[in-house]
Enzyme design. Structure first.
Site, PDB file in Angstrom:
ATOM      1  N   LYS A 121       0.839  -1.207   0.000  1.00 39.69           N
ATOM      2  CA  LYS A 121       0.000   0.000   0.000  1.00 39.69           C
ATOM      3  C   LYS A 121       0.866   1.246   0.000  1.00 39.69           C
ATOM      4  O   LYS A 121       0.532   2.235  -0.652  1.00 39.69           O
ATOM      5  CB  LYS A 121      -0.936   0.003   1.210  1.00 39.69           C
ATOM      6  N   LYS A 202      -7.599 -14.340  -8.830  1.00 39.62           N
ATOM      7  CA  LYS A 202      -8.725 -14.451  -7.906  1.00 39.62           C
ATOM      8  C   LYS A 202      -9.875 -13.512  -8.292  1.00 39.62           C
ATOM      9  O   LYS A 202      -9.617 -12.422  -8.798  1.00 39.62           O
ATOM     10  CB  LYS A 202      -8.270 -14.080  -6.496  1.00 39.62           C
ATOM     11  N   LYS A 205     -13.136  -7.499  -6.257  1.00 35.62           N
ATOM     12  CA  LYS A 205     -14.007  -6.358  -6.533  1.00 35.62           C
ATOM     13  C   LYS A 205     -13.253  -5.241  -7.243  1.00 35.62           C
ATOM     14  O   LYS A 205     -13.854  -4.368  -7.847  1.00 35.62           O
ATOM     15  CB  LYS A 205     -14.683  -5.856  -5.259  1.00 35.62           C
TER      16      LYS A 205
END
Ligand code: TRP
Length: 339
Positions: A121, A202, A205
């Site tokens: 991140k 995978k 979203k």
């Protein structure tokens, strides 16, 4: 010997949390939330919506609020039941950040800097706020505050859970036995639900191609469209195998939705084409998700009812949190809070 059965021990505590960010998809449902629902029978379950974690990245306040309600409604629609479990918002319970502070005071900085999720991140951001680094300590507090024994998490959270275990052990060692050392519970199915457009990745979203991802609130037509246009493999056989990631993924999805094994499904579809097979997969997914969507549509309309769930959940969680926290405060040497 006495005929009277032994007094049942209290149910072990299960805790898991999720950030209120957007919609749950089929992978979340089949791989995680469905299992959480099943655990409610045998465990004392705490399900937290971690809004304090969510603000470690920038949020639009009105969206965060809406997403928190939506998250609660989605979990309830998936079967998490406020009558049996404790569903709460992290920011409603005093104690998470308090305990996180205390745990942070026994947490080596280097261990936080080495967290792979932090590094990922941080790499994507220009400036890094302290909250992002501190995130895993807050997560440890979420877990230890309720003395959770079992923590269902995705693979990506294993390292964070390891930190929670380390901090529990360190605290117990430095002061005295206080925390249960939590065990991860990692579901295998969830990590096997793949993107409909790229079955080597995978289902997610954040996939830029939204045809890849079936959401639990998708309408039947959308679900059918996504499944019918999913990527399959060369050859025409319906069978699982490393050379057939697309078909394997659809078989896995159908198996999870119907409870029938891969073998049974493969023999059922032997000699049939991809078209028939995909239609059957779509039917199975619609049959699984449609009741969920209908419940969600009902739940999300009634904010007053959702507020009541939040209130009850916060009260139940708070009672446990206060107990742990006063024990912890005493052990570290704080003067008892004046009443
Ligand atoms: N970090 C977790 C995630 O993003 C969410 C989380 C926060 C969590 N606190 C937790 C998960 C405690 C399990 C237990 O998925």
């Amino acid at each position: 010997m006495s005929e009277i059965p032994e007094k049942k021990p209290t149910k072990p505590v299960v805790l898991t949390c999720a950030q209120p960010t957007g919609r749950l998809h089929l992978g979340n449902y089949l791989g995680a939330v469905l299992n959480w629902g099943r655990m409610q029978q045998d465990y004392d379950c705490f399900f937290g919506i971690v809004d304090q974690h969510a603000i470690t990245v920038r949020q639009v306040p009105a969206e965060l609020r809406d997403n928190t309600y939506s998250c609660l409604a989605q979990y309830m629609a998936c079967g998490l039941d406020p009558a049996r479990s404790h569903l709460f918002a992290q920011s409603h319970v005093l104690g998470h950040t308090e305990l996180a502070w205390i745990l942070g005071c026994i947490c080596p900085l280097g261990q936080l800097e080495r967290m792979t999720q932090f590094k990922d991140k941080a790499r994507k951001q220009e400036s890094i706020d302290a909250g992002l680094l501190y995130y895993p300590v807050l997560m440890a507090a979420d877990i230890l505050l309720y003395n959770a024994e079992l923590v269902p998490v995705g693979d990506d959270q294993k390292q964070h859970l390891e930190l929670a275990r380390d901090l529990a052990e360190k605290f117990n060692h430095r002061y005295s036995d206080t925390f249960k050392v939590p065990e991860p519970f990692i579901s295998k199915v969830g990590s096997r639900i793949m993107s409909l457009q790229d079955p080597t990745a995978k289902m997610s979203k954040s996939d830029p191609n939204q045809a890849s991802t079936v959401y639990i609130t998708d309408r039947p037509e959308e679900i059918r469209k996504k499944i019918m246009s999913s990527v399959t493999d060369s050859g025409a056989e319906v069978r699982a195998g490393d050379d057939k990631p697309g078909v394997t993924n659809l078989l896995t999805i159908m198996s999870a939705c119907t409870g029938r094994s891969l073998d049974v499904l493969q023999s059922e579809f032997s000699g049939k084409g991809y078209g028939d097979f995909k239609k059957a997969v779509a039917d199975a997914v619609v049959a699984t998700l449609d009741p969920v969507r209908l419940r969600y549509d009902d739940l999300i309309k009634d904010r007053e009812a959702l507020n009541k769930v939040f209130k009850a959940g916060a009260e139940q969680a708070q009672a446990v949190a206060f107990k742990t926290l006063s024990k912890v405060n005493r052990k570290v040497g704080f003067v008892e809070r004046p009443r």
